[in-house]
Design an enzyme around this catalytic site. Structure first.
Site, short mmCIF file in Angstrom:
data_model
loop_
_atom_site.label_atom_id
_atom_site.label_comp_id
_atom_site.label_asym_id
_atom_site.label_seq_id
_atom_site.Cartn_x
_atom_site.Cartn_y
_atom_site.Cartn_z
N TYR A 362 -7.09 -35.96 -3.68
CA TYR A 362 -6.07 -35.35 -3.33
C TYR A 362 -5.39 -35.56 -5.11
O TYR A 362 -5.18 -37.10 -4.72
CB TYR A 362 -5.50 -34.11 -2.61
CG TYR A 362 -5.15 -35.45 -1.63
CD1 TYR A 362 -4.77 -36.24 -1.36
CD2 TYR A 362 -5.16 -33.89 -0.32
CE1 TYR A 362 -3.40 -36.31 -0.30
CE2 TYR A 362 -4.49 -34.95 0.69
CZ TYR A 362 -3.97 -36.11 1.13
OH TYR A 362 -2.86 -36.57 1.99
N GLU A 363 -4.68 -34.49 -5.11
CA GLU A 363 -3.45 -34.61 -6.46
C GLU A 363 -3.75 -36.20 -7.44
O GLU A 363 -2.82 -36.71 -7.26
CB GLU A 363 -2.57 -35.55 -5.65
CG GLU A 363 -1.78 -34.04 -4.23
CD GLU A 363 -0.12 -34.29 -3.82
OE1 GLU A 363 0.68 -35.34 -4.77
OE2 GLU A 363 -0.24 -34.07 -2.80
N GLY A 364 -5.13 -35.64 -7.96
CA GLY A 364 -5.58 -36.22 -8.83
C GLY A 364 -6.66 -37.77 -7.84
O GLY A 364 -6.25 -38.51 -7.32
#
Ligand code: CAA
Length: 379
Positions: A362-364
Site C-alpha cells: 500500500y501507498e505505492g
C-alpha cells in the site's frame, strides 16, 4: 545532516515508546486475533496529542514536525502495526493534505475536528480499476449550483469504517486526464455517503479497511480542496508524505520482530547451547541490524528533506522501498529463527510477518517505488 533528535522529537519518541509498552503491547495479539479496532488506544492517542500531532497549534494540534510523526509511528509499530497504520493514515493522508492545501476555513473546521474533535480521518484514492495507475479512477464530481455531486466507489480505504473525515479524489473533467482530477473533503454524514464491503485481510487486522461508496453524494462547493484540476498533484504530494509514515511503520515492525528473535535465541538451547551462539544466527542479526540502521537514516533523510521545504519524492520512495522490503525479510527470518514456535500464535513474529507484507503493497507498491526512484535518478 543533523542526526541528533531535537528535545521535542526525543520527548515524542519516549512518550510513544512508553505508551506502546504499557498500552499497545498488552492488547496487540488480541487486536489481531479478534480483528478489533483498538478504539480505546486511539482515543488515548487523541488525548495525548499523537492523533493529529502534525497539525499546527493554531488549529488544535501539537505542531509536531515530520520526523517526530515518523518516530511515533515507528514506536507504535514495534508492537502493533495496525495502530501505527491508523495513526499514520490519519496524520499523513488526511491531516496532511488539509494542512498543505486547505483554505483557512477548511483548516479551522476540519483540522479541529481531526484533533480536538477526536474525529478519525481517511484518504480515498484507490478504485477497483485504478490501483498503481492511480489517475484512472472513474469516480466523478459534477458541480451543481452550490455543491458537487459525487458518484463512484473507492476501495481498500484505511480507517474506512471508523473515519468521519475523508480526503476524496474524483474526476471533475474526465477529458483532461490527470488534470481533470480534483480533491474534496467529505464527511461521512454527507447525504449519499456510505461504507461498503469491510475487507478481511491477511494481516493488519486492527486497522479497519473498507470500500467507500458515493451515490449522488452532496459535497458543498467550499469543500473542494485546493484548485479544481489539481487533485492528482495533491494526491501524489500527499503520498510522498504518507510513504515516510509507511517506511516508519515497516521499520518498527522489523525492530519489533528482531527484538523478539533476540530474546528467543538467547534462551533457546539446542545442541547444548543457546542458538544465539551459532554463527548462522549471529550473522542474520548483523544483517538485520545494518538494514534497520540504513532504513532509519533513509527515513530521517526523507523527513528532514520534507521539513526543509524541498521536494522529497525520491527520498520518501527510497525510504519506503528499503524499509518495507526489510520488514518482510526480517520478519520472515525471525519466524525461521523461532522455528515451530515462530509459526504459532504464542509468539508475535508470525503476526509481524503478516503485517509486514502490506507495507510492500500500500501507498505505492515496491514496484511503483522503483518507478519513482528510477524516474527521478534517470531524469
Ligand atoms: N508530487 C506532486 N506532483 C506529482 C508527483 C509528486 N510526487 N508525482 C507526479 N506528480 C504530478 C506530475 O508533475 C504531473 O503533473 P503535471 O502534469 O502538472 O506536470 C502529474 O502528477 C502526472 O504525473 P505522471 O505522469 O508522472 O503520473 P502517472 O499517471 O504516470 O503516475 C505514479 C505516476 C508514480 C505511477 C503514480 O500513479 C503513483 O504513485 N501510483 C501509485 C499510487 C499509490 O500509491 N496508491 C496508494 C493509494 S493510498 C493507500 O494505499 C492507503 C489507503 O489508505 C487506501
Amino acid at each position: 545532516m543533523e542526526l541528533k533528535l531535537s528535545r521535542e522529537q526525543a520527548l515524542v519518541q519516549k512518550m510513544v515508546r512508553d505508551f506502546t509498552e504499557n498500552e499497545v503491547k498488552p492488547i496487540a495479539a488480541d487486536t489481531d486475533l479478534n480483528t478489533e479496532y483498538p478504539a480505546e488506544n486511539i482515543e488515548k492517542l487523541f488525548r495525548y496529542g499523537v492523533m493529529g500531532m502534525v497539525v499546527p497549534k493554531e488549529y488544535g494540534g501539537a505542531g509536531a514536525d515530520d520526523l517526530a510523526a515518523a518516530l511515533a509511528v515507528e514506536e507504535l509499530s514495534k508492537q502493533c502495526a495496525s495502530t501505527g497504520d491508523i495513526v499514520a493514515t490519519h496524520n499523513g493522508l488526511c491531516c496532511g493534505p488539509i494542512i498543505n492545501f486547505g483554505t483557512e476555513e477548511q483548516k479551522q473546521k476540519y483540522l479541529r475536528m481531526l484533533t480536538e474533535g477526536h474525529k478519525v480521518g481517511a484518504f480515498c484514492l484507490t478504485e477497483p480499476n485504478a490501483g498503481s495507475d492511480a489517475s484512472k479512477g472513474t469516480t466523478t464530481a459534477v458541480l451543481d449550483g452550490d455543491h458537487y455531486v459525487l458518484n463512484g466507489a473507492k476501495i481498500f480505504i484505511t480507517n474506512g469504517y471508523v473515519a468521519d473525515v475523508f480526503v476524496v479524489f474524483a474526476m471533475t473533467d474526465p477529458s483532461k486526464g490527470t488534470k481533470g482530477i480534483s480533491a474534496f473533503i467529505v464527511e461521512s454524514s454527507f447525504p449519499g455517503f456510505s461504507v461498503g464491503k469491510h475487507e478481511v485481510k491477511m494481516g493488519l487486522h486492527g486497522s479497519p479497511t473498507a470500500e467507500i461508496v458515493f451515490t449522488d453524494c452532496i459535497v458543498p462547493k467550499e469543500n473542494l480542496l485546493g484548485v479544481e484540476g489539481k487533485g492528482f498533484n495533491i494526491a501524489m504530494n500527499t503520498l510522498d508524505g504518507g510513504r515516510i509514515g509507511i517506511a516508519a511503520q515497516a521499520l518498527g515492525i522489523a525492530e519489533g520482530a528482531m527484538a523478539e528473535a533476540m530474546d528467543f535465541t538467547k534462551s533457546r538451547i539446542q545442541f547444548g547451547r543457546p542458538i544465539s551462539k551459532f554463527q548462522n544466527t549471529q550473522f542474520k542479526f548483523a544483517d538485520m541490524y545494518v538494514g534497520i540502521e540504513a532504513g532509519r537514516l533513509l527515513i530521517y533523510k526523507a523527513a528532514l528533506t520534507k521539513m526543509s521545504g524541498a521536494r522529497f519524492t525520491l527520498e520518501a520512495a527510497c525510504a519506503k522501498l528499503h524499509c518495507s522490503e526489510l520488514a518482510m525479510k526480517t520478519t520472515t527470518d525471525c519466524v525461521q529463527m523461532l522455528g515451530g514456535y515462530g509459526y504459532t500464535k504464542d509468539y508475535p513474529v508470525e503476526r509481524m510477518m503478516r503485517d509486514a507484507k502490506i507495507t510492500q503493497i500500500y501507498e505505492g507498491t515496491s514496484e511503483i517505488q522503483r518507478v519513482v526512484i528510477s524516474g527521478n535518478i534517470l531524469r
